[in-house]
Design an enzyme around this catalytic site. Structure first.
Site, PDB file in Angstrom:
ATOM      1  N   ARG A   1       0.796  -1.231   0.000  1.00  0.00           N
ATOM      2  CA  ARG A   1       0.000   0.000   0.000  1.00  0.00           C
ATOM      3  C   ARG A   1       0.826   1.276   0.000  1.00  0.00           C
ATOM      4  NH1 ARG A   1      -2.249  -3.839   2.921  1.00  0.00           N
ATOM      5  NH2 ARG A   1      -3.826  -4.868   1.653  1.00  0.00           N
TER       6      ARG A   1
ATOM      7  N   GLU B   1      -5.012 -13.972   9.053  1.00  0.00           N
ATOM      8  CA  GLU B   1      -5.550 -15.225   8.518  1.00  0.00           C
ATOM      9  C   GLU B   1      -4.611 -16.396   8.783  1.00  0.00           C
ATOM     10  OE1 GLU B   1      -6.158 -12.135   6.902  1.00  0.00           O
ATOM     11  OE2 GLU B   1      -7.992 -12.554   7.993  1.00  0.00           O
TER      12      GLU B   1
ATOM     13  N   ASN C   1      -9.180  -8.244  12.472  1.00  0.00           N
ATOM     14  CA  ASN C   1     -10.053  -9.324  12.941  1.00  0.00           C
ATOM     15  C   ASN C   1      -9.326 -10.280  13.879  1.00  0.00           C
ATOM     16  OD1 ASN C   1      -8.941  -9.970  10.058  1.00  0.00           O
ATOM     17  ND2 ASN C   1      -9.170 -11.951  11.062  1.00  0.00           N
TER      18      ASN C   1
ATOM     19  N   ASP D   1     -15.469 -11.454   9.969  1.00  0.00           N
ATOM     20  CA  ASP D   1     -14.238 -10.885   9.413  1.00  0.00           C
ATOM     21  C   ASP D   1     -14.419  -9.417   9.035  1.00  0.00           C
ATOM     22  OD1 ASP D   1     -11.577 -10.703   8.528  1.00  0.00           O
ATOM     23  OD2 ASP D   1     -12.223 -10.980   6.465  1.00  0.00           O
TER      24      ASP D   1
END
Length: 620
Positions: A139, A201, A289, A331
């Protein structure tokens, strides 16, 4: 359960250690650069992250005459998130992993220097790519103290000489073998550069880290969850919204909300954007999350995942925290940017506030808080299709969950259908813009819903720790009212009043908006689309004034600046990211890419892969 991922993040600077004098002025340097519209020196255009430019040369009358005046191929095919930095005569652009960074001459459009990523000994590029969620995107860069900073996909923070591109120092920020990666844009404040960590994740325990800008040594690190000391939380001084007022979080505020030692693999990664208020000396960011996506496996509120943080930049001490989605079941990753704005408003009790923090969460609520104290002022839906919660209770600050859409109540191996928004959120990571002229915030919206089936998953370091299967599809509901409609549009361009928490106006877009916006003093809002269009709209009405289709889909952020008295607009195109991961990674299964492949399969009829930087201007 296996033992948790341990901290191996001691700084290992490899280059010369420079003398200290002058480093504390890096803050002033970046602030000064940001105030000069010939630059675009940070991801947000300024420390507040407003992405507002005072430039007016391109305006509502002449925007229709804009032209692409030069382009530059990055030589990379996969997704291109983030945007260019412009400092003086040079433009700095970057690619995803394995990275390239280019310094481009604005006059000749030629390459001044080029950085080509090379893995350190023991780093397996294929393994790194395998643990990068949702494409190999990055990013963006940070600038300060004559250096350009890149947080690499292999979780190495690199400082490059801004004039030559040579490595000044680099430091390991995490271990990809445990699922740790970096995708965020760093932020330079004072004598430090800040970066977070990705890997929610994969059961990575999130943190924010401050490295000394001169040599890359670790100044401080603070985790998203765990013991108070690990999080730099003072039980008596760190405040949170409690029963309609701010109160100390108390002892073991995180540990008490996890079962056993699950917090050690609890997620709360920090891959979003960081904002800073120099007057308060506070930085703001969100934690993501909790791990796993299966809520049944991790009872409790899972603090402090899904949380807005305010930290002292010198010490890392947390001044206040606010958890948006306790015990996340969908999520609704809480990492979206914090945009700092100065606007007068009164809360429901008539108390006046002016130093505000705004945040548009993936959970579909737009928040306004007092950034000095952390008081909750506004929490309203910015997409009325949102159905997982009826509202946020003003006293407790907790969303009121609708049982029909609770994946916890549905239980494991039950496919809970029709949840809005999808895990992609009513807005994903591309940042909003705030115009102090219109006093509105402009939101790149995502208008999708999902079916969500949680299942048991066992933690293994470096392996996916997701525990849910998703299908994502258009919301087919009106953004402004929530009423059913047949339109399959998946995106929304929304103008929002942050003091009242209301939609001022809204325009449908065919696909989710995955591009960071800018606004200008000439009342323009500019952004890109997944099909590849750069669009210029009227900030007061949303009317489209100009569009041009770039060579690939846009998931990058727009920047604007001047050079030799002329205003330019620049953007990276290159389809990919979560929405475009099917094309970028060659996935075909409907539920692959965490549900994105099926939802965005028609994108291939509109655009193809390939990274290109395009610069626009008015004709001479």
């Amino acid at each position: 359960m296996k033992k948790p991922v341990k901290s191996w993040l001691l700084a290992t600077a490899i280059a010369s250690v420079l003398a200290a004098p002058g480093v504390t002025f890096a803050n002033a340097e970046v602030e000064k650069l940001s105030k000069d519209p010939q630059n675009w020196a940070t991801w947000g255009g300024d420390y507040y992250g407003t992405r507002f430019s005072s430039l007016t040369q391109i305006n509502k009358d002449n925007a229709k005459s804009l032209q692409p005046i030069w382009t530059f191929s990055t030589g990379m095919l996969r997704g291109h998130e983030g945007g260019p930095l412009v400092v003086g005569d040079l433009i700095y652009i970057h690619t995803g992993y394995p990275h390239k960074v280019y310094a481009l001459n604005q006059d000749t459009h030629s390459v001044v220097w080029e950085y080509n990523y090379a893995p350190d000994a023991g780093t397996d590029q294929t393994q790194v790519i395998g643990v990068m969620c949702c494409d190999v995107v990055n990013r963006g860069l940070a600038y300060g103290d004559g250096k350009v900073f890149l947080a690499q996909g292999d979780a190495t923070l690199v400082a490059l000489d801004a004039k030559t591109g040579k490595i000044v120092w680099k430091v390991k920020n995490g271990d990809p073998k445990a699922g740790m990666t970096n995708t965020n844009a760093p932020l330079v404040v004072k004598d430090k550069v800040f970066t977070g960590i990705s890997g929610g994740e994969f059961g990575v325990r999130g943190f924010i880290a401050a490295y000394n800008i001169k040599d890359g040594s670790l100044a401080w690190k603070a985790y998203s969850m765990g013991p108070d000391a690990d999080m730099k939380i003072d039980p008596d001084k760190t405040m949170t919204w409690t029963d309609g007022k701010m109160a100390p979080v108390g002892k073991d505020s995180s540990l008490k909300t996890w079962q056993g030692d699950q917090w050690k693999i609890g997620g709360g990664s920090t891959w979003g954007w960081y904002s800073y208020d120099p007057a308060l000396n506070l930085m703001y960011y969100g934690s993501g999350n909790p791990s796993t996506w299966n809520p049944v496996q991790r009872p409790g509120d899972n603090k402090w995942s899904m949380t807005i943080w305010a930290r002292d930049v010198d010490t890392g001490e947390a001044k206040w925290v606010y958890q948006m989605t306790p015990h996340d079941e969908w999520d609704f990753d809480g990492i979206n940017e914090m945009t700092l704005i100065d606007l007068p408003m009164k809360d429901k009790d008539g108390k006046e506030h002016s130093k505000l923090l705004t945040h548009f969460d993936r959970n579909g609520f737009g928040y306004t808080l007092d950034r000095v104290t952390g008081e909750l002022l506004v929490a309203e839906k910015f997409d009325k299709a949102v159905n997982w919660a009826t509202h946020v209770d003003a006293k407790t600050g907790r969303p009121q969950v609708v049982s029909q859409y609770s994946t916890q109540q549905g239980g494991e191996d039950h496919n809970q259908k029709g949840i809005c928004p999808s895990a992609m959120g009513s807005k994903n990571e591309p940042p909003v813009t705030f115009s102090p002229k219109t006093k509105l915030i402009y939101i790149p919206g995502n208008h999708t819903c999902m079916d969500y089936e949680p299942f048991q998953v066992e933690y293994t370091a470096g392996q996916p720790y997701v525990g849910a299967t998703l299908s994502i599809y258009p919301a087919k509901a009106n953004v402004k009212t929530g009423a059913h409609e047949e339109s399959p549009h998946m995106g929304s361009f929304t103008a929002w009043d942050p003091t009242t928490g209301s939609i001022k106006w809204q325009i449908d877009e065919p696909f989710s908006l995955w591009s960071g916006m800018i606004s200008t003093a000439s009342d323009l809002v500019i952004y890109g689309t997944l099909e590849g269009y750069l669009k210029v709209r009227d900030a007061n009405t949303g009317a489209e004034l100009y569009k041009f289709k770039t060579p690939s889909g846009i998931i990058g952020n727009v920047s604007t600046w001047t050079h030799n008295g002329k205003q330019y607009i620049g953007i990276l195109s290159g389809i990919g990211g979560w929405a475009g991961v099917g094309m970028a990674a060659g996935l075909e299964g409907e539920s692959e890419g965490l549900g994105a492949v099926g939802a965005y399969k028609s994108l291939s009829s509109h655009t193809k892969l390939g990274g290109v930087f395009t610069v626009f201007a008015l004709p001479n």
